[in-house]
Write a protein that holds these residues in place. Structure first.
Motif, short mmCIF file in Angstrom:
data_model
loop_
_atom_site.label_atom_id
_atom_site.label_comp_id
_atom_site.label_asym_id
_atom_site.label_seq_id
_atom_site.Cartn_x
_atom_site.Cartn_y
_atom_site.Cartn_z
N ARG A 1 0.81 -1.22 0.00
CA ARG A 1 0.00 0.00 0.00
C ARG A 1 0.85 1.28 0.00
N VAL A 2 1.85 1.28 -0.86
CA VAL A 2 2.70 2.46 -1.02
C VAL A 2 2.03 3.36 -2.04
N GLU A 3 1.82 4.63 -1.68
CA GLU A 3 1.08 5.51 -2.59
C GLU A 3 1.94 6.57 -3.26
N LYS A 4 3.18 6.76 -2.73
CA LYS A 4 4.05 7.72 -3.40
C LYS A 4 5.51 7.32 -3.30
N ILE A 5 6.27 7.75 -4.29
CA ILE A 5 7.71 7.51 -4.31
C ILE A 5 8.36 8.87 -4.56
N ASP A 6 9.30 9.24 -3.69
CA ASP A 6 9.93 10.57 -3.81
C ASP A 6 11.35 10.52 -4.38
N ASN A 7 12.04 9.40 -4.16
CA ASN A 7 13.40 9.23 -4.68
C ASN A 7 13.62 7.76 -5.00
N GLU B 1 6.26 5.00 -14.55
CA GLU B 1 5.91 5.95 -15.60
C GLU B 1 4.53 6.59 -15.38
N TYR B 2 3.51 5.77 -15.17
CA TYR B 2 2.16 6.34 -15.08
C TYR B 2 1.92 7.08 -13.77
N TYR B 3 2.61 6.65 -12.71
CA TYR B 3 2.54 7.39 -11.45
C TYR B 3 3.04 8.82 -11.66
N VAL B 4 4.17 8.94 -12.38
CA VAL B 4 4.75 10.27 -12.61
C VAL B 4 3.84 11.08 -13.55
N LYS B 5 3.36 10.44 -14.61
CA LYS B 5 2.57 11.19 -15.60
C LYS B 5 1.19 11.59 -15.08
N LEU B 6 0.56 10.71 -14.30
CA LEU B 6 -0.82 10.97 -13.89
C LEU B 6 -0.93 11.64 -12.52
N VAL B 7 0.01 11.37 -11.62
CA VAL B 7 -0.15 11.82 -10.23
C VAL B 7 0.92 12.83 -9.82
N PRO C 1 9.41 14.85 -12.61
CA PRO C 1 10.31 13.70 -12.61
C PRO C 1 10.77 13.29 -11.20
N ILE C 2 11.02 12.02 -11.02
CA ILE C 2 11.54 11.52 -9.74
C ILE C 2 13.06 11.51 -9.81
N PRO C 3 13.75 12.05 -8.79
CA PRO C 3 15.21 11.93 -8.77
C PRO C 3 15.61 10.45 -8.74
N LEU C 4 16.47 10.06 -9.66
CA LEU C 4 16.94 8.68 -9.74
C LEU C 4 18.47 8.68 -9.59
N PHE C 5 18.92 8.17 -8.45
CA PHE C 5 20.36 8.11 -8.19
C PHE C 5 20.86 6.73 -8.63
N GLN D 1 23.78 3.38 -19.81
CA GLN D 1 22.92 2.21 -19.97
C GLN D 1 21.45 2.57 -19.79
N PHE D 2 21.18 3.46 -18.84
CA PHE D 2 19.81 3.94 -18.64
C PHE D 2 19.32 4.62 -19.92
N ASP D 3 20.14 5.53 -20.47
CA ASP D 3 19.74 6.27 -21.67
C ASP D 3 19.46 5.32 -22.83
N ALA D 4 20.30 4.27 -22.96
CA ALA D 4 20.14 3.33 -24.07
C ALA D 4 18.91 2.44 -23.86
N ALA D 5 18.66 2.03 -22.61
CA ALA D 5 17.59 1.07 -22.34
C ALA D 5 16.21 1.74 -22.29
N PHE D 6 16.15 2.97 -21.78
CA PHE D 6 14.84 3.59 -21.51
C PHE D 6 14.72 4.99 -22.10
N PRO D 7 14.91 5.14 -23.43
CA PRO D 7 14.78 6.49 -24.01
C PRO D 7 13.40 7.10 -23.72
N ASN D 8 12.40 6.24 -23.53
CA ASN D 8 11.03 6.73 -23.29
C ASN D 8 10.79 7.15 -21.84
N LEU D 9 11.78 6.94 -20.96
CA LEU D 9 11.58 7.31 -19.55
C LEU D 9 12.36 8.57 -19.17
#
Ligand SMILES: [Zn+2]
Ligand SMILES: [Zn+2]
Ligand SMILES: [Zn+2]
Length: 262
Positions: free
Chosen positions: A67-73, A91-97, A101-105, A113-121
């Motif tokens: 029952r986690v409703e938000k992610i901040d980092n 993706e949909y949590y960020v777009k709809l709610v 963008p969420i900080p991703l460390f 590798q992130f850029d190559a794997a997830f250009p849509n994110l």
């Protein structure tokens, strides 16, 4: 609201049960879903927000279950599929709610590798490479990425609150000396115990026995075994793992949903 460190998933890359396996460990997990192990990840909850450690492919079911409703980092230990495969679930949590963008460390070497794997994110995350040994502060919580031994560039996270400390190392073969120095005397060592019986990959993972020894070596008050495979070298049930851990003072077996209070 109480602060906590919660294990979202306690399984190795295959998860338990695995669709392709009918070993005693997988059978136990099928018959009793409380014994199932989704892929490894954790959630730190504080009054400032929720911090996700790793994004396993099971992320959606884990967040729904707890029952986690938000992610901040989001903080990633390393770029292996069982630890990043669930990034797209946000993706949909960020777009709809959340609508920002969420900080991703992530590990410095994983940026490309992130850029190559997830250009849509790209619009879903604000990507920031973490630095080893750098202390990141979130309110009264300090999180430090420390080097782990896992082949690819990998961190474990040393998390310190005013009340307690947790060293989370889901994928590592022992600890480098520089890390041991920081981790020594930690309250909770939550660490890689992938193999039961023979360790097929002694340079990148630990066995249950090796994890228990590591806890003793770094004088952890509590050692929690995680990233467990129930069916690599020697199939094992959770009941058997718990019986093995009970022979050692201060050692326990992680389970999905296990909570450590901060
Ligand atoms: Zn199995
Ligand atoms: Zn890994
Ligand atoms: Zn892993």
């Amino acid at each position: 609201m109480k602060s906590s460190f919660k294990i979202l998933g306690s399984g190795a890359g295959t998860g338990a049960p695995s669709f392709f396996c009918d070993c005693p460990g997988c059978r136990e997990a099928r018959e009793n879903p409380a014994r199932a192990r989704t892929r490894s990840g954790a959630l730190i909850t504080t009054k400032l927000g929720n911090m996700l450690i790793d994004a396993p492919p099971d992320l959606r079911t884990q967040l729904v279950r707890e029952r986690v409703e938000k992610i901040d980092n989001v903080l990633l230990t390393h770029w292996h599929y069982d630890h990043f495969g669930g990034l797209g679930e946000l993706e949909y949590y960020v777009k709809l709610v959340r609508k920002e963008p969420i900080p991703l460390f992530l590990p410095p070497s994983a940026k490309a590798q992130f850029d190559a794997a997830f250009p849509n994110l790209r619009e879903v995350f604000r990507v920031m490479p973490w630095a080893f040994m750098m202390e990141y502060r979130f309110g009264d919580l300090a999180i430090t990425p420390l080097p782990a031994n896992h082949g690819v560039e990998t961190a474990g996270f040393f998390v310190k609150s005013p009340k307690t400390s947790v060293a989370y190392f889901p994928d590592t073969a022992g600890l480098p000396k520089v890390t041991t120095t920081v981790v020594e005397g930690v309250h909770w060592l939550v660490c890689d115990a992938t193999f039961y019986g023979e360790n097929w990959y002694p340079d990148t993972h630990m066995s249950v026995e090796e994890a228990i020894d590591l806890g003793r070596k770094v004088k952890a008050r509590q050692t929690v075994l995680t990233h467990l495979s129930v069916h690599y070298s020697k199939p094992v049930t959770s009941a058997e793992l718990e019986a093995a851990a009970a022979l050692h003072e201060g050692v326990s077996v992680a389970y999905d949903g296990m909570e450590i209070e901060f």
